[in-house]
Design an enzyme around this catalytic site. Sequence first.
Site, PDB file in Angstrom:
ATOM      1  CG  HIS A 187      90.162  40.268  62.886  1.00 33.78           C
ATOM      2  ND1 HIS A 187      91.296  40.035  63.582  1.00 33.78           N
ATOM      3  CD2 HIS A 187      90.330  39.541  61.719  1.00 33.78           C
ATOM      4  CE1 HIS A 187      92.276  39.338  62.893  1.00 33.78           C
ATOM      5  NE2 HIS A 187      91.552  39.138  61.798  1.00 33.78           N
ATOM      6  CB  CYS A 241      91.588  40.694  70.127  1.00 35.43           C
ATOM      7  SG  CYS A 241      92.344  39.681  68.589  1.00 35.43           S
TER       8      CYS A 241
END
Length: 220
Positions: free
Chosen positions: A129, A191
């Site tokens: 993440h 991301c």
Amino acid sequence: MKHYKRILLILILIIGLLLIFIQPIQNAIIDRLSDQLNTADYSATDIEKNNQAHADFEFDNVQSLSIAEVLQAQIKASNMPVIGSIIVPNVQMQLPILKGVGNAVLAAGAGTLKPDQQLGQGNYALAGHYFENKDILFSPLYQAQVGDIIYVTDMTDVYEYKLATKKVIAATDIYIIDDLPDQTLLTLITCAEKGTKRLAIQADFVQSYPIEDAQDILQP
């Protein structure tokens, strides 16, 4: 009526304070959880056992972390399938590697994207993440540069890779984790652009050596 208005105002104040402080609390828990699962506390036997654990590899199902998922990961910490560690010295990143990409796994460190991948062979792919303006999980990778050295260990050997490419790709470009003929790679995915795209880092394999020869690298 005034009594009810006062209660309502207090509730609004409490909710407002929670919204302000919940993100720092969540980040602190994630940071502590990553440190807690440092592979210095795991033996090669532990790693081998964790490699046999059942894991979720459905990366398409990965969602942004919520405080509930982070707390759940903290509860499950003692049973997390830790299988190694990744260190990027130039951006001060050190994280546990865990099997699969389940929500609890990705709340603690880097997750493996393919079931049978092996360090020093093919294209070893990890996901993590990203949090804007933070230094937890894969966020430091945004500061990594071509030429940086990346170390990955399974607590038996240390595998050294050199960062070769760093680019933003479409979320659908899953080919990036495929094995390529005659190439030994490390691929890191996180991301980009508010989750609509991915940051993909690929590093070339340099060498491997016994963990006893690299204790200075593994220090937090």
